[in-house]
Design a protein around this motif. Structure first.
Motif, PDB file in Angstrom:
ATOM      1  N   THR A  81       0.840  -1.207   0.000  1.00  0.00           N
ATOM      2  CA  THR A  81       0.000   0.000   0.000  1.00  0.00           C
ATOM      3  C   THR A  81       0.872   1.253   0.000  1.00  0.00           C
ATOM      4  O   THR A  81       0.616   2.207  -0.748  1.00  0.00           O
ATOM      5  CB  THR A  81      -0.926   0.002   1.231  1.00  0.00           C
ATOM      6  N   ALA A  82       1.919   1.256   0.820  1.00  0.00           N
ATOM      7  CA  ALA A  82       2.841   2.387   0.852  1.00  0.00           C
ATOM      8  C   ALA A  82       3.569   2.535  -0.482  1.00  0.00           C
ATOM      9  O   ALA A  82       3.819   3.654  -0.951  1.00  0.00           O
ATOM     10  CB  ALA A  82       3.838   2.208   1.992  1.00  0.00           C
ATOM     11  N   MET A  83       3.913   1.412  -1.099  1.00  0.00           N
ATOM     12  CA  MET A  83       4.557   1.440  -2.417  1.00  0.00           C
ATOM     13  C   MET A  83       3.661   2.144  -3.426  1.00  0.00           C
ATOM     14  O   MET A  83       4.127   2.960  -4.244  1.00  0.00           O
ATOM     15  CB  MET A  83       4.857   0.018  -2.882  1.00  0.00           C
ATOM     16  N   LEU A  84       2.366   1.860  -3.396  1.00  0.00           N
ATOM     17  CA  LEU A  84       1.441   2.491  -4.335  1.00  0.00           C
ATOM     18  C   LEU A  84       1.245   3.973  -4.032  1.00  0.00           C
ATOM     19  O   LEU A  84       1.035   4.774  -4.947  1.00  0.00           O
ATOM     20  CB  LEU A  84       0.103   1.752  -4.337  1.00  0.00           C
ATOM     21  N   ARG A  85       1.358   4.360  -2.773  1.00  0.00           N
ATOM     22  CA  ARG A  85       1.343   5.798  -2.453  1.00  0.00           C
ATOM     23  C   ARG A  85       2.553   6.493  -3.070  1.00  0.00           C
ATOM     24  O   ARG A  85       2.448   7.597  -3.617  1.00  0.00           O
ATOM     25  CB  ARG A  85       1.331   6.016  -0.944  1.00  0.00           C
ATOM     26  N   ALA A  86       3.706   5.837  -2.982  1.00  0.00           N
ATOM     27  CA  ALA A  86       4.917   6.390  -3.607  1.00  0.00           C
ATOM     28  C   ALA A  86       4.762   6.435  -5.123  1.00  0.00           C
ATOM     29  O   ALA A  86       5.205   7.392  -5.783  1.00  0.00           O
ATOM     30  CB  ALA A  86       6.135   5.556  -3.212  1.00  0.00           C
ATOM     31  N   TYR A  87       4.140   5.399  -5.696  1.00  0.00           N
ATOM     32  CA  TYR A  87       3.852   5.363  -7.139  1.00  0.00           C
ATOM     33  C   TYR A  87       2.996   6.579  -7.522  1.00  0.00           C
ATOM     34  O   TYR A  87       3.250   7.240  -8.536  1.00  0.00           O
ATOM     35  CB  TYR A  87       3.136   4.061  -7.470  1.00  0.00           C
ATOM     36  N   ASN A  88       1.980   6.883  -6.714  1.00  0.00           N
ATOM     37  CA  ASN A  88       1.107   8.028  -7.001  1.00  0.00           C
ATOM     38  C   ASN A  88       1.888   9.343  -6.972  1.00  0.00           C
ATOM     39  O   ASN A  88       1.661  10.233  -7.798  1.00  0.00           O
ATOM     40  CB  ASN A  88      -0.035   8.082  -5.990  1.00  0.00           C
ATOM     41  N   LYS A  89       2.811   9.472  -6.032  1.00  0.00           N
ATOM     42  CA  LYS A  89       3.659  10.672  -5.975  1.00  0.00           C
ATOM     43  C   LYS A  89       4.508  10.781  -7.244  1.00  0.00           C
ATOM     44  O   LYS A  89       4.692  11.878  -7.794  1.00  0.00           O
ATOM     45  CB  LYS A  89       4.558  10.627  -4.741  1.00  0.00           C
ATOM     46  N   ALA A  90       5.019   9.643  -7.695  1.00  0.00           N
ATOM     47  CA  ALA A  90       5.825   9.641  -8.920  1.00  0.00           C
ATOM     48  C   ALA A  90       4.969  10.007 -10.129  1.00  0.00           C
ATOM     49  O   ALA A  90       5.424  10.732 -11.029  1.00  0.00           O
ATOM     50  CB  ALA A  90       6.467   8.269  -9.118  1.00  0.00           C
ATOM     51  N   ALA A  91       3.727   9.521 -10.157  1.00  0.00           N
ATOM     52  CA  ALA A  91       2.812   9.863 -11.251  1.00  0.00           C
ATOM     53  C   ALA A  91       2.574  11.375 -11.288  1.00  0.00           C
ATOM     54  O   ALA A  91       2.629  12.002 -12.355  1.00  0.00           O
ATOM     55  CB  ALA A  91       1.495   9.117 -11.082  1.00  0.00           C
ATOM     56  N   ASP A  92       2.335  11.963 -10.130  1.00  0.00           N
ATOM     57  CA  ASP A  92       2.126  13.418 -10.066  1.00  0.00           C
ATOM     58  C   ASP A  92       3.373  14.167 -10.528  1.00  0.00           C
ATOM     59  O   ASP A  92       3.279  15.160 -11.264  1.00  0.00           O
ATOM     60  CB  ASP A  92       1.787  13.839  -8.637  1.00  0.00           C
ATOM     61  N   TYR A  93       4.535  13.686 -10.097  1.00  0.00           N
ATOM     62  CA  TYR A  93       5.796  14.326 -10.502  1.00  0.00           C
ATOM     63  C   TYR A  93       5.949  14.275 -12.026  1.00  0.00           C
ATOM     64  O   TYR A  93       6.262  15.291 -12.663  1.00  0.00           O
ATOM     65  CB  TYR A  93       6.966  13.621  -9.827  1.00  0.00           C
ATOM     66  N   LEU A  94       5.722  13.114 -12.616  1.00  0.00           N
ATOM     67  CA  LEU A  94       5.897  12.953 -14.064  1.00  0.00           C
ATOM     68  C   LEU A  94       4.888  13.793 -14.842  1.00  0.00           C
ATOM     69  O   LEU A  94       5.215  14.350 -15.899  1.00  0.00           O
ATOM     70  CB  LEU A  94       5.752  11.475 -14.447  1.00  0.00           C
ATOM     71  N   ASN A  95       3.666  13.881 -14.344  1.00  0.00           N
ATOM     72  CA  ASN A  95       2.621  14.626 -15.046  1.00  0.00           C
ATOM     73  C   ASN A  95       2.829  16.139 -14.972  1.00  0.00           C
ATOM     74  O   ASN A  95       2.300  16.874 -15.816  1.00  0.00           O
ATOM     75  CB  ASN A  95       1.244  14.297 -14.454  1.00  0.00           C
ATOM     76  N   ASN A  96       3.582  16.605 -13.977  1.00  0.00           N
ATOM     77  CA  ASN A  96       3.671  18.048 -13.731  1.00  0.00           C
ATOM     78  C   ASN A  96       5.083  18.620 -13.829  1.00  0.00           C
ATOM     79  O   ASN A  96       5.297  19.785 -13.487  1.00  0.00           O
ATOM     80  CB  ASN A  96       3.098  18.356 -12.334  1.00  0.00           C
ATOM     81  N   THR A  97       6.022  17.808 -14.318  1.00  0.00           N
ATOM     82  CA  THR A  97       7.417  18.241 -14.392  1.00  0.00           C
ATOM     83  C   THR A  97       7.887  18.213 -15.844  1.00  0.00           C
ATOM     84  O   THR A  97       7.619  17.240 -16.557  1.00  0.00           O
ATOM     85  CB  THR A  97       8.312  17.306 -13.549  1.00  0.00           C
ATOM     86  N   PRO A  98       8.567  19.250 -16.307  1.00  0.00           N
ATOM     87  CA  PRO A  98       9.114  19.227 -17.671  1.00  0.00           C
ATOM     88  C   PRO A  98      10.018  18.008 -17.870  1.00  0.00           C
ATOM     89  O   PRO A  98      10.821  17.663 -16.996  1.00  0.00           O
ATOM     90  CB  PRO A  98       9.915  20.531 -17.758  1.00  0.00           C
ATOM     91  N   GLN A  99       9.877  17.364 -19.011  1.00  0.00           N
ATOM     92  CA  GLN A  99      10.602  16.117 -19.265  1.00  0.00           C
ATOM     93  C   GLN A  99      12.116  16.301 -19.210  1.00  0.00           C
ATOM     94  O   GLN A  99      12.839  15.376 -18.826  1.00  0.00           O
ATOM     95  CB  GLN A  99      10.178  15.543 -20.629  1.00  0.00           C
ATOM     96  N   ASP A 100      12.590  17.473 -19.565  1.00  0.00           N
ATOM     97  CA  ASP A 100      14.029  17.734 -19.533  1.00  0.00           C
ATOM     98  C   ASP A 100      14.635  17.526 -18.150  1.00  0.00           C
ATOM     99  O   ASP A 100      15.827  17.244 -18.016  1.00  0.00           O
ATOM    100  CB  ASP A 100      14.329  19.172 -19.991  1.00  0.00           C
ATOM    101  N   GLU A 101      13.814  17.668 -17.114  1.00  0.00           N
ATOM    102  CA  GLU A 101      14.323  17.576 -15.748  1.00  0.00           C
ATOM    103  C   GLU A 101      14.560  16.145 -15.292  1.00  0.00           C
ATOM    104  O   GLU A 101      15.235  15.931 -14.288  1.00  0.00           O
ATOM    105  CB  GLU A 101      13.361  18.282 -14.785  1.00  0.00           C
TER     106      GLU A 101
END
Length: 304
Positions: A221-241
């Motif tokens: 469950t904690a792993m999937l919470r971390a996955y969700n944080k990564a999803a938000d990061y990828l969706n909202n961060t310029p790809q160059d970064e």
């Protein structure tokens, strides 16, 4: 003095309560198998950006080049879970090894051709991995395009990088590839004649052993919470970064740096029932599994 002692004691209790939330330390290690596809990218980001650590997850990531290698590691107990698909869950269960899908993923599977400009003039050899999500995606694409068995010869090439290389060097006319390998091929002149996601085909999942789901549910469950944080990061961060880090850590070919086209990642959610039904029907129709499975046989909810 007594009042000060009470205040200090209350402060310790508050700190302890804060430590028991989402980021509570979990000493159990989770070993997760990845594939060279976009479904694995959130796991890499969660590791490299510290999201697993924030959620108290001790996660180890292991890269595989083929579904067979990944599934062997799963059945031997070397990994607790993997970026996988509903077919692999059914195969494992039918073989007496209990696994479950715990979340859907976002990957796409593309039919890429060297010379054909569209599905109508596609013919000849198509490289796939047999009895996997790749063959299922190809059969589903051909069925939806009304091209079942029309001049298509399946050539078995299990390893994804080898499949891409054969297409690049003209050893094969077409291949069924996951992203970003499909975009790499298109960037070098091939044509994406059809893809699974556009046609509503999406059997990719995060899989876990039933043992891990029972004994390490809090860690999953904690792993999937971390996955969700990564999803938000990828969706909202310029790809160059993050592109250099993702290309390096994901076993993508260097050309992926220019062609990588990531999906819009959703937060972890359970696979849809219709996809499970479709996969089980396909497997039964090809006599690849002995038993018929319902949704609850295949999917376990660790999201709560």
């Amino acid at each position: 003095m007594k009042k000060s002692a009470r205040i200090i004691a209350m402060l310790f209790l508050c700190l302890a309560a804060l430590g028991c939330g989402a980021g509570e330390k979990n000493d159990e290690k989770l070993v997760i198998g990845l594939m060279p596809d976009v479904d694995s990218v959130p796991f890499i980001v969660a590791k490299e950006k510290g999201f697993f650590a924030e959620e108290g997850v001790n996660a180890e990531l292991i890269q595989f080049k083929s579904a067979q290698e990944r599934d062997s590691a799963l059945q031997s107990g070397n990994i607790d879970g993997a970026v996988s698909d509903l077919l692999a869950v059914c195969f494992a269960k039918d073989g007496g090894f209990d696994t479950a899908a715990i979340a859907a993923t976002e990957g796409n599977y593309c039919l890429v051709a060297k010379n054909a400009a569209n599905m109508e003039n596609l013919a000849g050899d198509v490289a796939i991995s047999k009895n996997t999500i790749i063959e299922y995606a190809l059969d589903s694409i051909l069925a939806k395009e009304n091209m079942d068995g029309r001049g298509i010869n399946k050539v078995i090439v299990p390893q994804i990088p080898v499949r891409l290389q054969m297409l690049q060097t003209g050893q094969i006319e077409a291949a069924l590839l996951p992203e970003p390998m499909a975009s790499v091929a298109v960037g070098e002149g091939a044509t994406n004649v059809a893809d699974a996601k556009t046609l509503g085909i999406n059997p990719g999942v995060i899989m876990a052993t039933k043992k891990a789901a029972a004994e390490k549910k809090a860690a999953l469950t904690a792993m999937l919470r971390a996955y969700n944080k990564a999803a938000d990061y990828l969706n909202n961060t310029p790809q160059d970064e993050y592109i250099d880090m993702v290309t390096e850590k994901s076993a993508f070919p260097p050309a992926a740096r220019q062609t990588l086209n990531l999906p819009q990642y959703r937060h972890a959610e359970l696979p849809p029932k219709e996809e499970v039904t479709s996969v089980v029907k396909w497997l039964k129709g090809k006599d690849l599994i002995k038993n018929t499975y319902d949704y609850d046989d295949i999917v376990v909810n660790v999201l709560d």
